[in-house]
Design a protein around this motif. Structure first.
Motif, PDB file in Angstrom:
ATOM      1  N   LEU A 270       0.835  -1.202   0.000  1.00 30.16           N
ATOM      2  CA  LEU A 270       0.000   0.000   0.000  1.00 30.16           C
ATOM      3  C   LEU A 270       0.868   1.250   0.000  1.00 30.16           C
ATOM      4  O   LEU A 270       1.623   1.505   0.938  1.00 30.16           O
ATOM      5  CB  LEU A 270      -0.919  -0.006   1.225  1.00 30.16           C
ATOM      6  CG  LEU A 270      -1.833   1.212   1.392  1.00 30.16           C
ATOM      7  CD1 LEU A 270      -2.765   1.361   0.195  1.00 30.16           C
ATOM      8  CD2 LEU A 270      -2.645   1.096   2.698  1.00 30.16           C
ATOM      9  N   ASP A 271       0.752   2.015  -1.067  1.00 30.68           N
ATOM     10  CA  ASP A 271       1.447   3.297  -1.207  1.00 30.68           C
ATOM     11  C   ASP A 271       0.376   4.356  -1.414  1.00 30.68           C
ATOM     12  O   ASP A 271      -0.283   4.379  -2.465  1.00 30.68           O
ATOM     13  CB  ASP A 271       2.404   3.246  -2.400  1.00 30.68           C
ATOM     14  CG  ASP A 271       3.291   4.483  -2.494  1.00 30.68           C
ATOM     15  OD1 ASP A 271       2.987   5.485  -1.820  1.00 30.68           O
ATOM     16  OD2 ASP A 271       4.278   4.448  -3.251  1.00 30.68           O
ATOM     17  N   ALA A 272       0.169   5.232  -0.413  1.00 31.21           N
ATOM     18  CA  ALA A 272      -0.941   6.170  -0.486  1.00 31.21           C
ATOM     19  C   ALA A 272      -0.566   7.532   0.086  1.00 31.21           C
ATOM     20  O   ALA A 272       0.031   7.612   1.160  1.00 31.21           O
ATOM     21  CB  ALA A 272      -2.156   5.615   0.259  1.00 31.21           C
ATOM     22  N   ASP A 273      -0.918   8.581  -0.648  1.00 33.38           N
ATOM     23  CA  ASP A 273      -0.854   9.960  -0.165  1.00 33.38           C
ATOM     24  C   ASP A 273      -2.277  10.483  -0.128  1.00 33.38           C
ATOM     25  O   ASP A 273      -2.928  10.609  -1.180  1.00 33.38           O
ATOM     26  CB  ASP A 273       0.009  10.827  -1.084  1.00 33.38           C
ATOM     27  CG  ASP A 273       1.483  10.438  -1.032  1.00 33.38           C
ATOM     28  OD1 ASP A 273       1.974  10.155   0.074  1.00 33.38           O
ATOM     29  OD2 ASP A 273       2.123  10.402  -2.097  1.00 33.38           O
ATOM     30  N   ILE A 274      -2.769  10.809   1.062  1.00 34.96           N
ATOM     31  CA  ILE A 274      -4.174  11.160   1.247  1.00 34.96           C
ATOM     32  C   ILE A 274      -4.266  12.573   1.821  1.00 34.96           C
ATOM     33  O   ILE A 274      -3.712  12.857   2.884  1.00 34.96           O
ATOM     34  CB  ILE A 274      -4.872  10.170   2.197  1.00 34.96           C
ATOM     35  CG1 ILE A 274      -4.701   8.730   1.677  1.00 34.96           C
ATOM     36  CG2 ILE A 274      -6.342  10.506   2.352  1.00 34.96           C
ATOM     37  CD1 ILE A 274      -5.131   7.670   2.668  1.00 34.96           C
ATOM     38  N   VAL A 275      -4.957  13.456   1.105  1.00 33.89           N
ATOM     39  CA  VAL A 275      -5.209  14.819   1.578  1.00 33.89           C
ATOM     40  C   VAL A 275      -6.719  15.026   1.581  1.00 33.89           C
ATOM     41  O   VAL A 275      -7.358  15.044   0.518  1.00 33.89           O
ATOM     42  CB  VAL A 275      -4.521  15.868   0.689  1.00 33.89           C
ATOM     43  CG1 VAL A 275      -4.809  17.272   1.223  1.00 33.89           C
ATOM     44  CG2 VAL A 275      -3.019  15.622   0.620  1.00 33.89           C
ATOM     45  N   ILE A 276      -7.301  15.165   2.770  1.00 29.83           N
ATOM     46  CA  ILE A 276      -8.739  15.298   2.939  1.00 29.83           C
ATOM     47  C   ILE A 276      -9.094  16.760   3.204  1.00 29.83           C
ATOM     48  O   ILE A 276      -8.471  17.421   4.047  1.00 29.83           O
ATOM     49  CB  ILE A 276      -9.245  14.426   4.097  1.00 29.83           C
ATOM     50  CG1 ILE A 276      -8.947  12.942   3.825  1.00 29.83           C
ATOM     51  CG2 ILE A 276     -10.741  14.640   4.328  1.00 29.83           C
ATOM     52  CD1 ILE A 276      -9.681  12.366   2.644  1.00 29.83           C
ATOM     53  N   SER A 277     -10.113  17.252   2.499  1.00 39.92           N
ATOM     54  CA  SER A 277     -10.644  18.581   2.792  1.00 39.92           C
ATOM     55  C   SER A 277     -11.680  18.443   3.907  1.00 39.92           C
ATOM     56  O   SER A 277     -12.815  18.029   3.665  1.00 39.92           O
ATOM     57  CB  SER A 277     -11.291  19.186   1.539  1.00 39.92           C
ATOM     58  OG  SER A 277     -10.338  19.430   0.538  1.00 39.92           O
ATOM     59  N   GLY A 278     -11.274  18.744   5.136  1.00 42.64           N
ATOM     60  CA  GLY A 278     -12.170  18.585   6.273  1.00 42.64           C
ATOM     61  C   GLY A 278     -11.468  18.895   7.574  1.00 42.64           C
ATOM     62  O   GLY A 278     -10.258  19.158   7.617  1.00 42.64           O
TER      63      GLY A 278
END
Length: 318
Positions: A270-278
């Motif tokens: 699992l390779d993930a970059d997560i940017v959440i607007s919240g």
């Protein structure tokens, strides 16, 4: 460097230069118009289904011509016959069959067969079922409105542009699928190898099951986005989703400035970059595996679940 090798390189370079010059002279002689290199002969044809014939299914197997499908009243087709193809348009028992068998013969029809300005223009009623089997199909659905839409694709590039479909089912082996400016209900896609691009499109449930999936979602909004693939490469940018679920063996995901109440992601790798607007405080974070963000409890039911064996994951809120 040996003299013989130097001579060989010089001779080879000279032949290459001569070839380029001849090619440029040839293109200049036809006004730099590559279509003139296509020596095939074309005949425009028209098919219109009888008014008393209830056509409910279209089977398309077109090898070299692009096809554009639009919604309308009745079923009609503007198409071309070509000297290097055998074309058949038949209707039988509610099924319209459009086939083209293309034979590549550069000595008769030229090196290039440039069909892009000779499209098959198909008009259909709403609710039509489609079966597309093509070696090099290029199908565009433009402004189509339908409650039920079924698509079986073998090898094709398929574009949905400005379409409105309540229930869409796609089965494919190898396909490039694009949605642009569409309003969708429930979408179910079962695919082996697929490149997908979804732009400015909204809908309810968007579900994809695949072996190899490369997907891009841009400025789109769905109630539920679910991707299940062995090899998954996905980018979700500037959209709104109630739920995002991604499952894979090899999962490479970028989520950028996305509004999402629930994110559930897993992969053996699992390779993930997560940017959440919240608001960070609203989200609970639950993880399993090394190199993960820290677990925490939020003050709402919004949640992010992350699970993997070999991980490289970042999580940010903006």
């Amino acid at each position: 460097m040996k003299k013989s090798l130097k001579k060989l390189l010089i001779v080879g370079g000279a032949f290459s230069a001569v070839g380029i010059i001849i090619m440029l002279i040839g293109f200049a002689s036809i006004g730099w118009d590559p279509k003139k290199l296509d020596a095939a002969e074309y005949t425009a044809k028209t098919y219109t289904a009888p008014s008393d014939m209830n056509i409910s299914r279209v089977e398309i197997d077109v090898a070299s011509f692009p096809v554009v499908v639009t919604g309308g009243d009745g079923v009609a087709l503007d198409y071309y016959e070509a000297s290097d193809s055998v074309v058949s348009v038949t209707d039988d028992d509610g099924v319209l069959k459009i086939t083209e068998k293309h034979t590549y013969n550069p000595f008769k029809s030229g090196v290039f067969n440039l069909r892009f300005d000779r499209k098959y223009m198909l008009t259909v009623n709403s609710g039509m079922q489609f079966d597309i089997k093509s070696r090099n199909g290029n199908i565009v659905f433009d402004g189509l409105e339908s409650e039920e839409f079924g698509l079986n694709v073998s090898n094709a590039d398929v574009v949905f542009k400005g379409c409105s479909v309540d229930n869409l089912d796609i089965e494919s082996s190898n396909a490039d699928i694009e949605f642009e400016g569409c309003k969708l209900g429930d979408v179910a896609i079962d695919v082996t190898n697929c490149h997908m691009r979804v732009t400015d499109t909204s809908g309810k449930d968007f579900t994809v099951k695949s072996t190899n999936l490369n997907a891009r979602f841009i400025r789109s909004a769905f109630d539920n986005l679910s991707l299940d693939s062995i090899n998954l490469d996905c980018n979700v940018t500037s959209g709104e989703y109630a739920s995002i679920v991604m499952r894979g063996t090899n999962t490479d995901v970028d989520i950028e400035n996305v509004v999402a109440d629930r994110v559930d992601m897993s992969g053996a790798n699992l390779d993930a970059d997560i940017v959440i607007s919240g608001d960070f405080a609203e989200y609970s974070v639950q993880t399993q595996g090394k190199n993960m963000p820290s677990d925490r409890v939020g003050n709402t039911d919004k949640i992010i679940k992350l699970s993997g064996t070999n991980n490289d994951v970042t999580l940010k809120f903006v």
